[in-house]
Design a protein around this motif. Structure first.
Motif, PDB file in Angstrom:
ATOM      1  N   VAL A   1      -9.753  16.562  -5.665  1.00 30.30           N
ATOM      2  CA  VAL A   1      -8.799  17.437  -4.983  1.00 30.30           C
ATOM      3  C   VAL A   1      -7.697  17.902  -5.929  1.00 30.30           C
ATOM      4  O   VAL A   1      -7.362  19.089  -5.987  1.00 30.30           O
ATOM      5  CB  VAL A   1      -8.174  16.711  -3.770  1.00 30.30           C
ATOM      6  CG1 VAL A   1      -7.078  17.566  -3.141  1.00 30.30           C
ATOM      7  CG2 VAL A   1      -9.248  16.387  -2.747  1.00 30.30           C
ATOM      8  N   LEU A   2      -7.130  16.979  -6.692  1.00 29.17           N
ATOM      9  CA  LEU A   2      -5.935  17.289  -7.471  1.00 29.17           C
ATOM     10  C   LEU A   2      -6.229  18.068  -8.741  1.00 29.17           C
ATOM     11  O   LEU A   2      -5.361  18.811  -9.224  1.00 29.17           O
ATOM     12  CB  LEU A   2      -5.200  15.989  -7.820  1.00 29.17           C
ATOM     13  CG  LEU A   2      -4.685  15.198  -6.603  1.00 29.17           C
ATOM     14  CD1 LEU A   2      -4.066  13.881  -7.046  1.00 29.17           C
ATOM     15  CD2 LEU A   2      -3.681  16.014  -5.811  1.00 29.17           C
TER      16      LEU A   2
ATOM     17  N   ALA B   1      -6.839   8.365   0.362  1.00 31.20           N
ATOM     18  CA  ALA B   1      -7.341   9.407  -0.533  1.00 31.20           C
ATOM     19  C   ALA B   1      -8.177  10.424   0.236  1.00 31.20           C
ATOM     20  O   ALA B   1      -8.065  11.634   0.028  1.00 31.20           O
ATOM     21  CB  ALA B   1      -8.162   8.784  -1.663  1.00 31.20           C
ATOM     22  N   LEU B   2      -9.012   9.937   1.137  1.00 34.34           N
ATOM     23  CA  LEU B   2      -9.868  10.839   1.907  1.00 34.34           C
ATOM     24  C   LEU B   2      -9.065  11.704   2.875  1.00 34.34           C
ATOM     25  O   LEU B   2      -9.236  12.926   2.926  1.00 34.34           O
ATOM     26  CB  LEU B   2     -10.904  10.031   2.698  1.00 34.34           C
ATOM     27  CG  LEU B   2     -12.069   9.434   1.896  1.00 34.34           C
ATOM     28  CD1 LEU B   2     -12.793   8.399   2.751  1.00 34.34           C
ATOM     29  CD2 LEU B   2     -13.024  10.515   1.442  1.00 34.34           C
ATOM     30  N   ILE B   3      -8.174  11.069   3.641  1.00 31.34           N
ATOM     31  CA  ILE B   3      -7.490  11.762   4.736  1.00 31.34           C
ATOM     32  C   ILE B   3      -6.264  12.534   4.266  1.00 31.34           C
ATOM     33  O   ILE B   3      -6.096  13.715   4.596  1.00 31.34           O
ATOM     34  CB  ILE B   3      -7.097  10.749   5.832  1.00 31.34           C
ATOM     35  CG1 ILE B   3      -8.363  10.144   6.446  1.00 31.34           C
ATOM     36  CG2 ILE B   3      -6.254  11.419   6.919  1.00 31.34           C
ATOM     37  CD1 ILE B   3      -8.107   8.985   7.371  1.00 31.34           C
ATOM     38  N   GLN B   4      -5.400  11.887   3.494  1.00 28.56           N
ATOM     39  CA  GLN B   4      -4.136  12.525   3.120  1.00 28.56           C
ATOM     40  C   GLN B   4      -4.286  13.455   1.925  1.00 28.56           C
ATOM     41  O   GLN B   4      -3.654  14.509   1.878  1.00 28.56           O
ATOM     42  CB  GLN B   4      -3.080  11.455   2.839  1.00 28.56           C
ATOM     43  CG  GLN B   4      -2.741  10.611   4.067  1.00 28.56           C
ATOM     44  CD  GLN B   4      -1.660   9.579   3.784  1.00 28.56           C
ATOM     45  OE1 GLN B   4      -1.008   9.588   2.745  1.00 28.56           O
ATOM     46  NE2 GLN B   4      -1.469   8.668   4.722  1.00 28.56           N
TER      47      GLN B   4
ATOM     48  N   SER C   1       0.808  -1.217   0.000  1.00 27.69           N
ATOM     49  CA  SER C   1       0.000   0.000   0.000  1.00 27.69           C
ATOM     50  C   SER C   1       0.840   1.265   0.000  1.00 27.69           C
ATOM     51  O   SER C   1       0.356   2.339  -0.373  1.00 27.69           O
ATOM     52  CB  SER C   1      -0.927   0.023   1.219  1.00 27.69           C
ATOM     53  OG  SER C   1      -0.177   0.126   2.427  1.00 27.69           O
ATOM     54  N   GLY C   2       2.107   1.145   0.448  1.00 26.07           N
ATOM     55  CA  GLY C   2       2.951   2.324   0.576  1.00 26.07           C
ATOM     56  C   GLY C   2       2.624   3.151   1.803  1.00 26.07           C
ATOM     57  O   GLY C   2       3.061   4.299   1.921  1.00 26.07           O
ATOM     58  N   ILE C   3       1.866   2.576   2.731  1.00 27.94           N
ATOM     59  CA  ILE C   3       1.457   3.268   3.952  1.00 27.94           C
ATOM     60  C   ILE C   3       2.216   2.659   5.128  1.00 27.94           C
ATOM     61  O   ILE C   3       2.229   1.437   5.293  1.00 27.94           O
ATOM     62  CB  ILE C   3      -0.064   3.137   4.172  1.00 27.94           C
ATOM     63  CG1 ILE C   3      -0.822   3.790   3.007  1.00 27.94           C
ATOM     64  CG2 ILE C   3      -0.482   3.777   5.496  1.00 27.94           C
ATOM     65  CD1 ILE C   3      -2.313   3.613   3.065  1.00 27.94           C
ATOM     66  N   PRO C   4       2.857   3.479   5.963  1.00 28.46           N
ATOM     67  CA  PRO C   4       3.624   2.950   7.089  1.00 28.46           C
ATOM     68  C   PRO C   4       2.768   2.085   8.015  1.00 28.46           C
ATOM     69  O   PRO C   4       1.560   2.331   8.170  1.00 28.46           O
ATOM     70  CB  PRO C   4       4.121   4.209   7.812  1.00 28.46           C
ATOM     71  CG  PRO C   4       4.062   5.289   6.784  1.00 28.46           C
ATOM     72  CD  PRO C   4       2.910   4.958   5.891  1.00 28.46           C
ATOM     73  N   THR C   5       3.404   1.101   8.640  1.00 26.84           N
ATOM     74  CA  THR C   5       2.665   0.218   9.553  1.00 26.84           C
ATOM     75  C   THR C   5       2.040   1.002  10.709  1.00 26.84           C
ATOM     76  O   THR C   5       0.942   0.665  11.154  1.00 26.84           O
ATOM     77  CB  THR C   5       3.584  -0.874  10.117  1.00 26.84           C
ATOM     78  OG1 THR C   5       4.711  -0.250  10.758  1.00 26.84           O
ATOM     79  CG2 THR C   5       4.084  -1.790   9.013  1.00 26.84           C
TER      80      THR C   5
ATOM     81  N   PRO D   1     -11.371  15.024   7.872  1.00 23.29           N
ATOM     82  CA  PRO D   1     -11.137  14.592   9.251  1.00 23.29           C
ATOM     83  C   PRO D   1     -11.378  13.095   9.424  1.00 23.29           C
ATOM     84  O   PRO D   1     -12.228  12.513   8.730  1.00 23.29           O
ATOM     85  CB  PRO D   1     -12.158  15.409  10.058  1.00 23.29           C
ATOM     86  CG  PRO D   1     -12.457  16.589   9.206  1.00 23.29           C
ATOM     87  CD  PRO D   1     -12.360  16.111   7.779  1.00 23.29           C
ATOM     88  N   VAL D   2     -10.652  12.488  10.342  1.00 22.39           N
ATOM     89  CA  VAL D   2     -10.735  11.040  10.538  1.00 22.39           C
ATOM     90  C   VAL D   2     -12.166  10.600  10.853  1.00 22.39           C
ATOM     91  O   VAL D   2     -12.659   9.609  10.309  1.00 22.39           O
ATOM     92  CB  VAL D   2      -9.773  10.593  11.658  1.00 22.39           C
ATOM     93  CG1 VAL D   2     -10.030   9.143  12.059  1.00 22.39           C
ATOM     94  CG2 VAL D   2      -8.330  10.761  11.204  1.00 22.39           C
ATOM     95  N   ALA D   3     -12.844  11.335  11.741  1.00 22.69           N
ATOM     96  CA  ALA D   3     -14.209  10.958  12.107  1.00 22.69           C
ATOM     97  C   ALA D   3     -15.134  10.996  10.891  1.00 22.69           C
ATOM     98  O   ALA D   3     -15.979  10.109  10.712  1.00 22.69           O
ATOM     99  CB  ALA D   3     -14.735  11.897  13.198  1.00 22.69           C
TER     100      ALA D   3
END
Length: 214
Positions: free
Chosen positions: A185-186, A52-55, A10-14, A60-62
């Protein structure tokens, strides 16, 4: 796959994945021991959409948690899921206009939608952002009559067709949702940049070298 492989693919840190798990953005994996779990392709797709949503979308996370739950509702068609995902992306800035301008702006936007034959969506984030923008234009006395707004609306209608065509290049429904958020967004900065470049081009064409009063 184990957590390390999920992170690599995924390329996302653990650490971020563990955070998503704690916050309910990612469903738990299948336990294989007291300290390890197995994850599947669905986890990989869900991670892409959460990112995609958060970064990218700065949601917001919620809110992201609620959106992820909503778009997994099997009672929704893909169009409704796409709308839900895109609507989560924060819109424009609040207006400083007063109640009178806001009421007039809301009527103007409703009239615009009617002229275009667009279905009324009273909870649309985009519609509310447009109302705020038109209210500010009214407050400051800049042109925002129906005839001023229609060219923008017609062009964006054409752009929407192109946007959805691009989203449909992705085969998996979840990947389409991820793309819808990311492209929303982009591509907005792309539109802004192109508009400013076009303004410079048109200004040069009209006025460059022309004597005062010509």
């Amino acid at each position: 796959m184990r957590l390390a492989e999920l992170s690599e693919r995924s390329g996302i840190p653990t650490a971020t994945i563990k955070y998503y798990l704690r916050e309910g953005l990612l469903p738990p994996g299948e336990r294989v021991s007291a300290t390890q779990a197995e994850y599947g392709e669905e986890h990989l797709r869900r991670l892409g959409l959460a990112r995609a949503l958060i970064q990218v979308g700065r949601v917001p996370v919620a809110t992201a948690r609620d959106v992820l739950s909503a778009i997994e509702d099997e009672g929704l068609d893909q169009g409704s899921r796409l709308s839900t995902a895109v609507e989560a992306v924060p819109g424009g800035r609040p207006s400083t206009a007063g109640p009178k301008e806001r009421e007039a702006a809301r009527s103007r936007v409703a009239e615009l939608r009617e002229r275009l034959g667009w279905q009324q969506v009273t909870t649309s984030c985009g519609q509310e952002a447009l109302v705020e923008a038109v209210a500010t234009l009214m407050q400051l006395g800049y042109p925002c009559a129906l005839e001023d707004l229609l060219p923008y609306a017609r062009l964006t209608g054409e752009l929407a067709v192109h946007d959805v065509d691009m989203i449909e290049r992705f085969a998996a429904p979840t990947t389409q949702l991820e793309a819808a958020v990311a492209l929303t967004v982009l591509y907005e900065p792309v539109l802004l940049g192109l508009r400013r470049m076009a303004h410079a081009e048109e200004s040069t064409r009209r006025y460059s070298g022309a004597p005062d009063g010509a």
